[in-house]
Design an enzyme around this catalytic site. Structure first.
Site, PDB file in Angstrom:
ATOM      1  N   GLY A  87       0.834  -1.193   0.000  1.00  0.00           N
ATOM      2  CA  GLY A  87       0.000   0.000   0.000  1.00  0.00           C
ATOM      3  C   GLY A  87       0.871   1.246   0.000  1.00  0.00           C
ATOM      4  CD  GLN A 124       3.429   5.612   2.923  1.00  0.00           C
ATOM      5  OE1 GLN A 124       2.456   5.130   2.368  1.00  0.00           O
ATOM      6  NE2 GLN A 124       4.396   4.869   3.434  1.00  0.00           N
ATOM      7  CB  CYS A 132       5.367   1.888   7.736  1.00  0.00           C
ATOM      8  SG  CYS A 132       4.878   3.392   6.874  1.00  0.00           S
ATOM      9  CG  LEU A 133       6.884   0.947   1.748  1.00  0.00           C
ATOM     10  CD1 LEU A 133       6.157   1.271   0.445  1.00  0.00           C
ATOM     11  CD2 LEU A 133       8.060   0.020   1.490  1.00  0.00           C
ATOM     12  CG  HIS A 180      -0.358   1.050   7.425  1.00  0.00           C
ATOM     13  ND1 HIS A 180       0.614   0.548   8.274  1.00  0.00           N
ATOM     14  CD2 HIS A 180       0.316   1.840   6.550  1.00  0.00           C
ATOM     15  CE1 HIS A 180       1.797   1.021   7.920  1.00  0.00           C
ATOM     16  NE2 HIS A 180       1.654   1.806   6.872  1.00  0.00           N
ATOM     17  CD  GLU A 181      -1.219   2.305   2.947  1.00  0.00           C
ATOM     18  OE1 GLU A 181      -0.672   3.423   3.028  1.00  0.00           O
ATOM     19  OE2 GLU A 181      -0.576   1.240   3.017  1.00  0.00           O
ATOM     20  CG  HIS A 190       0.559   6.565   5.863  1.00  0.00           C
ATOM     21  ND1 HIS A 190       1.708   6.980   6.514  1.00  0.00           N
ATOM     22  CD2 HIS A 190       0.773   5.252   5.557  1.00  0.00           C
ATOM     23  CE1 HIS A 190       2.561   5.967   6.589  1.00  0.00           C
ATOM     24  NE2 HIS A 190       2.032   4.901   6.021  1.00  0.00           N
TER      25      HIS A 190
END
Ligand code: GNR
Ligand code: NI
Length: 167
Positions: A47, A52, A94-95, A136-137, A140
């Site tokens: 995702g 991000q 997480c990236l 999670h997204e 963000h």
């Protein structure tokens, strides 16, 4: 032609942006979606939220299928969780929080409304990994990282690790 984008990492302040709704799904948004998808697949990740890549708007892409022929991109613009039930503990990464993972308590099932890249209304019923990924997204898009949901002890371990890696 699409280009990969830079993924911002903790503690970059852009990750704390509370993102603005998308008002027009124009050509620039289409280009951004393509670049985000390419960036997510290359990372690789399941995702990616616009935050991000430094664009503070309410847009996310995801694809929980890791195998080649099953891959299928989902795009959600202006997502809203309209229903959430039961709990699940999931080991998250997480990236934007490299070299770390930790258990997070999430909702096991969610219903998310939004619009797709054509502007058509979306009504997603998700469970398990897909539900975790959506939460999670969407976090963000509100400037929230999964490490905000873990104990302060674990969070300080991560901060120590970052300091060590910076040396
Ligand atoms: O690639 C990712 N994997 C992942 C694993 C468990 C829970 C959440 C995620 S999302 C993450 C990609 C990412 O950082 N998206 O914002
Ligand atoms: Ni993330």
């Amino acid at each position: 032609m699409t280009e990969q984008m830079k993924i911002y990492t903790y503690p970059d302040p852009v990750l704390r942006s509370v993102c603005k709704p998308v008002e027009n799904i124009d050509e620039n948004i289409q280009k951004l979606i393509d670049s985000m998808a390419e960036t997510m697949y290359a990372a690789p990740g399941i995702g990616l939220a616009a935050t991000q890549v430094g664009v503070p708007i309410r847009l996310l892409v995801y694809d929980i299928h890791e195998e080649g022929d099953k891959r299928n991109l989902s795009v959600v613009i202006n997502p809203e969780i309209v229903l959430a039930e039961d709990s699940i503990v999931f080991s998250e990464a997480c990236l934007s929080v490299p070299d770390f993972s930790a258990d997070v308590v999430r909702k096991a099932r969610v219903k998310v409304k939004g619009v797709d890249r054509e502007g058509n209304p979306l009504d997603i019923e998700a469970e398990d990994l897909e539900a975790v990924c959506l939460q999670h997204e969407i976090d963000h898009l509100n400037g929230v990282l999964y490490i905000d949901h873990i104990s302060s002890l674990k969070r300080s371990l991560y901060k120590k690790k970052l300091k060590k890696m910076a040396k």
